[in-house]
Design an enzyme around this catalytic site. Structure first.
Site, PDB file in Angstrom:
ATOM      1  N   LYS A  56      49.731 -20.502  21.050  1.00  0.00           N
ATOM      2  CA  LYS A  56      50.793 -21.333  21.617  1.00  0.00           C
ATOM      3  C   LYS A  56      50.723 -22.790  21.148  1.00  0.00           C
ATOM      4  O   LYS A  56      51.740 -23.484  21.141  1.00  0.00           O
ATOM      5  CB  LYS A  56      50.767 -21.265  23.145  1.00  0.00           C
ATOM      6  CG  LYS A  56      51.175 -19.899  23.699  1.00  0.00           C
ATOM      7  CD  LYS A  56      51.253 -19.917  25.220  1.00  0.00           C
ATOM      8  CE  LYS A  56      51.663 -18.561  25.759  1.00  0.00           C
ATOM      9  NZ  LYS A  56      51.819 -18.574  27.230  1.00  0.00           N
ATOM     10  N   TYR A 192      49.050  -9.422  36.045  1.00  0.00           N
ATOM     11  CA  TYR A 192      50.029  -8.441  36.507  1.00  0.00           C
ATOM     12  C   TYR A 192      49.571  -7.003  36.288  1.00  0.00           C
ATOM     13  O   TYR A 192      50.278  -6.065  36.664  1.00  0.00           O
ATOM     14  CB  TYR A 192      51.384  -8.661  35.835  1.00  0.00           C
ATOM     15  CG  TYR A 192      51.342  -8.716  34.320  1.00  0.00           C
ATOM     16  CD1 TYR A 192      51.389  -7.558  33.546  1.00  0.00           C
ATOM     17  CD2 TYR A 192      51.257  -9.941  33.669  1.00  0.00           C
ATOM     18  CE1 TYR A 192      51.345  -7.618  32.164  1.00  0.00           C
ATOM     19  CE2 TYR A 192      51.215 -10.016  32.294  1.00  0.00           C
ATOM     20  CZ  TYR A 192      51.262  -8.848  31.545  1.00  0.00           C
ATOM     21  OH  TYR A 192      51.212  -8.912  30.170  1.00  0.00           O
ATOM     22  N   GLY A 213      51.482 -11.767  38.734  1.00  0.00           N
ATOM     23  CA  GLY A 213      52.123 -12.461  37.623  1.00  0.00           C
ATOM     24  C   GLY A 213      53.283 -11.741  36.965  1.00  0.00           C
ATOM     25  O   GLY A 213      53.855 -12.267  36.001  1.00  0.00           O
TER      26      GLY A 213
END
Length: 406
Positions: A56, A192, A213
Site C-alpha cells: 500500500k 473477518y 471486519g
C-alpha cells in the site's frame, strides 16, 4: 474494464466475490513479488486495481496523482488508470472503517479507545477514531503503551483489534483478556475470518456489542468500485453484498440426538448448496483408526470426546462446510466456541420413538429418555436454529434453507 487485486499472497481473498456483486467488470488476483510491483503498476494490463499488504505504500512512487485521502493516510489501496494513461491513487480504507464503526453502534466520542497494533490497519483506525473525537491509545508490542503495562488502560471503553491475532488458521487466541476492562462498552476486530475471533467470542460472552471486519472489507470495496466504474453506488449495496458473503462463508452445523437424521440431511444440504459435507464421526474414526463403538469399548468415552474435540477444532475454523456432529458433542462446553466461531448451528429434533439405537454406545447404556433429558438444555444452548425433523428429508432441507435465508 479489467480490474483486480495486487498483493503478495492472495489465496484466501474474498475480493473477487465481492466485486462480482458490485459491478460488471472482470476482477483478477495479481500476486507479485516486491521487485515486480513497480513494473506491474506502470505497465500492467488493468484499468483499476486494489492494493493490499504489503504494497500500500510501495505503489505510491509510481503514481501520477494522489487523492487528498491517500495523502492523509500515506497509503493507497485503489489505483485507477485514467484515459490519458496517468495513474491515480486513492485510499478507501477510511470509508470502510468509518462504515464498520457506524454499523456497530458503538459510541467512541470522548471515550478512551485502545487500538491494538501499529501497522497500516492501525493507522486507518486511529485517524477515523480521532476524527470522531475518541481518546486513542495505540497498544503495540514495543511502544510506550504495550502489553506489559496494559493495566494503565483498564479504564478503556472500546477496544479495536488491528492485529492478525486470532485470524484463520490460528484461531482460538485473543490479544488480551476482556475481563480486565470493567468499563468496556464495545469491541471491534478487523479480522473477518473467522466471523467470530476469540476476542469477539469473549465480547459476546460478556454481552458487549461487537463487529468483525467483513463489513469494512465490503464497504471499502464499494467505494473502490465507484472509482473503477466512474459512478456512485447506493450504500444499500454494502448490506446486500455483506449478507450474501456472510451466508457463503459460514458453515452449517447439524447437532441432535443420535439417529435424528444429521447425516441424511447433511448430504442433501450439500447437494442443494454445493457445500462440502463432512461427517465429524467419520473423521474421528479415521484419526483413531477404529470404529466409535471400539473407541468406547477399548478406550472409554473421555478418549472419544478428546478425538471429537480435535476434529471439531479443525472443522470449525474452516468455511463453507456442512458439518454433521456426533450426538454428544454438546456435552463438552469447549466445543461450542469451536463451532460457533464460523457457523450457524441447527438442532434437528426428532421423536424419541423414531431414533434407532443399534451400534450407538451411549444409547445402549442409557435410556433414550434419560439421555435426552440430560442433553436437551445443552442442545438449546448450542443452537441458533431449532427444527423438527419429522417429515421427509427433502422437506426438512427446504425448511432449513428457508430459515437460513431469513
Amino acid at each position: 474494464m479489467k480490474c483486480g487485486l495486487l498483493g503478495r499472497k492472495l489465496g484466501h481473498s474474498y475480493s473477487p466475490q465481492i466485486h462480482s456483486l458490485m459491478g460488471n467488470y472482470c476482477y483478477d488476483l495479481f500476486e507479485k513479488e516486491p521487485e515486480e510491483v513497480g513494473d506491474f503498476v506502470l505497465h500492467g494490463d488493468f484499468s483499476g486495481i486494489n492494493v493490499t499488504i504489503p504494497y500500500k505504500k510501495d505503489v505510491i512512487p509510481f503514481l501520477d496523482e494522489l487523492s487528498p485521502m491517500a495523502v492523509r493516510m500515506e497509503a493507497v489501496n485503489t489505483i485507477v488508470r485514467r484515459e490519458d494513461g496517468r495513474l491515480f491513487g486513492h485510499n478507501t480504507d477510511y470509508f470502510g472503517f468509518s462504515s464498520m464503526l457506524k454499523r456497530s453502534g458503538i459510541d467512541v466520542s470522548g471515550k478512551k479507545v485502545l487500538v491494538l497494533g501499529s501497522g497500516g490497519a492501525s493507522n486507518t483506525a486511529v485517524k477515523v477514531l480521532e476524527d470522531m473525537h475518541a481518546n486513542v491509545v495505540i497498544i503495540s508490542r514495543s511502544g510506550p503503551d504495550n502489553y506489559t503495562n496494559l493495566h494503565r488502560h483498564y479504564d478503556a471503553s472500546v477496544i479495536v483489534n488491528t492485529t492478525p491475532v486470532g485470524m484463520y488458521p490460528h484461531t482460538g487466541t485473543a490479544p488480551l483478556n476482556l475481563r480486565d476492562f470493567p468499563c468496556l462498552e464495545g469491541v471491534l476486530d478487523m479480522i473477518y475470518n473467522p466471523a467470530r475471533t476469540q476476542l469477539l467470542l469473549d465480547a459476546e460472552a460478556l454481552g458487549l456489542p461487537y463487529e468483525n471486519g467483513l463489513w469494512m472489507l465490503v464497504a471499502q470495496a464499494k467505494e473502490a468500485a465507484e472509482y473503477f466504474g466512474g459512478k456512485s453506488l447506493d450504500d444499500s449495496i454494502i448490506e446486500t453484498v455483506f449478507n450474501t458473503l456472510s451466508a457463503q462463508m459460514q458453515n452449517i452445523v447439524l447437532i441432535g440426538m443420535p439417529g435424528c437424521g444429521k447425516s441424511t440431511i447433511g448430504a442433501l444440504l450439500s447437494e442443494k448448496t454445493g457445500r462440502k459435507f463432512t461427517d465429524a464421526d467419520k473423521l474421528v474414526e479415521a484419526l483413531a483408526g477404529k470404529s466409535i463403538p471400539d473407541i468406547f469399548a477399548q478406550d472409554g468415552e473421555d478418549a472419544f470426546r478428546q478425538w471429537e474435540t480435535r476434529v471439531l477444532e479443525e472443522l470449525g475454523k474452516q468455511s463453507c462446510l456442512i458439518i454433521s456432529t456426533g450426538g454428544g458433542c454438546i456435552t463438552r462446553e469447549r466445543n461450542y466456541p469451536l463451532l460457533h466461531q464460523n457457523s450457524r448451528i441447527i438442532w434437528l429434533k426428532r421423536d424419541l420413538n423414531l431414533l434407532p439405537t443399534d451400534g450407538r454406545p451411549l444409547s445402549q447404556s442409557n435410556t433414550l429418555e434419560a439421555l435426552y433429558g440430560a442433553r436437551k438444555p445443552l442442545y438449546e444452548a448450542f443452537a441458533d436454529i431449532i427444527l423438527e425433523n419429522h417429515t421427509s428429508p427433502e422437506e426438512t432441507v427446504r425448511r432449513i434453507l428457508e430459515k437460513l435465508e431469513a
